[in-house]
Design an enzyme around this catalytic site. Structure first.
Site, PDB file in Angstrom:
ATOM      1  N   GLY A   1      34.909 -13.771  25.997  1.00 45.58           N
ATOM      2  CA  GLY A   1      34.287 -12.461  25.913  1.00 45.58           C
ATOM      3  C   GLY A   1      32.840 -12.499  25.484  1.00 45.58           C
ATOM      4  O   GLY A   1      32.152 -11.481  25.522  1.00 45.58           O
ATOM      5  N   ASP A   2      32.356 -13.674  25.075  1.00 40.88           N
ATOM      6  CA  ASP A   2      30.960 -13.799  24.671  1.00 40.88           C
ATOM      7  C   ASP A   2      30.052 -13.466  25.850  1.00 40.88           C
ATOM      8  O   ASP A   2      30.215 -14.016  26.953  1.00 40.88           O
ATOM      9  CB  ASP A   2      30.699 -15.227  24.189  1.00 40.88           C
ATOM     10  N   ILE A   3      29.115 -12.555  25.631  1.00 37.88           N
ATOM     11  CA  ILE A   3      28.252 -12.098  26.716  1.00 37.88           C
ATOM     12  C   ILE A   3      27.420 -13.238  27.294  1.00 37.88           C
ATOM     13  O   ILE A   3      27.256 -13.360  28.515  1.00 37.88           O
ATOM     14  CB  ILE A   3      27.327 -10.957  26.233  1.00 37.88           C
TER      15      ILE A   3
ATOM     16  N   LEU B   1      28.131 -16.435  27.346  1.00 40.58           N
ATOM     17  CA  LEU B   1      29.016 -17.300  28.128  1.00 40.58           C
ATOM     18  C   LEU B   1      29.318 -16.678  29.480  1.00 40.58           C
ATOM     19  O   LEU B   1      29.241 -17.356  30.523  1.00 40.58           O
ATOM     20  CB  LEU B   1      30.310 -17.546  27.349  1.00 40.58           C
TER      21      LEU B   1
ATOM     22  N   TRP C   1      25.746 -22.189  27.263  1.00 39.19           N
ATOM     23  CA  TRP C   1      24.780 -21.433  26.452  1.00 39.19           C
ATOM     24  C   TRP C   1      23.378 -22.015  26.615  1.00 39.19           C
ATOM     25  O   TRP C   1      22.403 -21.283  26.754  1.00 39.19           O
ATOM     26  CB  TRP C   1      25.180 -21.453  24.981  1.00 39.19           C
TER      27      TRP C   1
END
Length: 303
Positions: A252-254, A256, A294
């Site tokens: 859910g990391d934007i 990523l 990242w």
């Protein structure tokens, strides 16, 4: 003739100090280290003693200089172990590179980011607090809030008029008021979370050793998320950065999700099956894949 306060740490294969420095110096105002002229300066607390170290590349070694503070042989061993863990130097990452080379979309990373290591956060309390600070705000503002917290409540050591800080101890933050944190731009909810987590660490209800002693990744994640303020993302991030858990994927990391889209691995953020299929190909190296994705979000400026 080496000074008695200089320690040489052999550099392993596939290790780039410059790549690691780049990650730590991405134009964000991080108050827990300072980079000048290809050297990194960092304050640490070693057995109750504040110490300032400088780490520089010296041929086939990292040179660790103790600039301030007195340490004994055990203290030096601690510093070596700290630096090696910080830069993940004991991890042989060739198998990860072998996997990348088989993936036409990502194979370029083995050359472009060659030697980049997963930069860690040794202090589990710090890793969790940093995750809480960064929730739902941009990185620049998160670093601003972090600096305010550290300079207000953390210990420091000074050299040549410059103060170097360590992250505040849990016992200190456990005693601060919600209003004090709101005064340095914490939201009301985040202030509650921070104080609650600090109290858990200060009382011994939560500790790095306790989490390490649990039998597997799922048990560790469950133990962390049992505490208010630690969601799945925060638990995964802390396990990835502090305990080096390969499965610590901050789903859910934007950043990523953007990196996955940039590489045409997904077209939509809801394509969970495609994301899972990708990480299944990198079993044992999932967190490294996250870190390299990242890294791909920012282009290094030419020298």
């Amino acid at each position: 003739m080496l000074k008695t306060d200089t320690i040489l740490i052999p550099i392993p294969a596939l290790f780039s100090f410059q790549e690691c420095l780049w990650f730590l110096n991405r134009n964000y105002d991080d108050c827990l280290h300072e980079i000048r002229q290809d050297s990194i300066y960092k304050a640490l607390e070693v057995k109750g003693e504040m110490v300032l170290i400088k780490v520089t590349e010296n041929g086939a070694f990292l040179e660790l200089d103790v600039l301030e503070g007195d340490i004994d042989a055990n203290g030096k061993e601690y510093l070596v172990a700290y630096v090696k863990d910080w830069f993940d130097m004991d991890n042989a990452i060739q198998p990860f590179y072998d996997l990348l080379k088989t993936d036409g979309r990502l194979a370029y990373m083995t050359d472009r980011y060659k030697g980049l290591r997963l930069i860690g956060i040794s202090n589990l309390f710090e890793a969790i607090c940093w995750s809480i600070i960064g929730q739902q705000i941009n990185l620049s503002f998160a670093y601003k809030v972090k600096r305010a917290l550290v300079e207000r409540f953390g210990q420091s050591i000074t050299r040549d008029g410059v103060s170097y800080y360590v992250f505040p101890e849990a016992a200190i933050l456990a005693k601060v008021s919600k209003e004090e944190l709101k005064a340095i731009q914490f939201s009301s909810q985040k202030a509650d979370y921070m104080i609650g987590i600090a109290k858990a660490f200060a009382s011994g209800a939560l500790s790095k050793e306790m989490i390490i002693d649990l039998p597997n990744f799922e048990a560790r994640k469950k133990a962390l998320t049992a505490h208010k303020g630690i969601g799945i993302w925060t638990a995964n991030y802390a396990l990835m950065k502090c305990l080096r858990e390969p499965q610590g994927i901050p789903f859910g990391d934007i950043g990523l999700l953007n990196a996955l889209a940039n590489h045409n691995i997904i077209q939509d953020r809801k394509e969970i099956e495609k994301i899972n299929a990708l990480f299944a190909q990198y079993a044992g190296w999932e967190s490294y894949l996250v870190f390299y994705l990242w890294r791909s979000l920012t282009v290094r400026e030419p020298a």
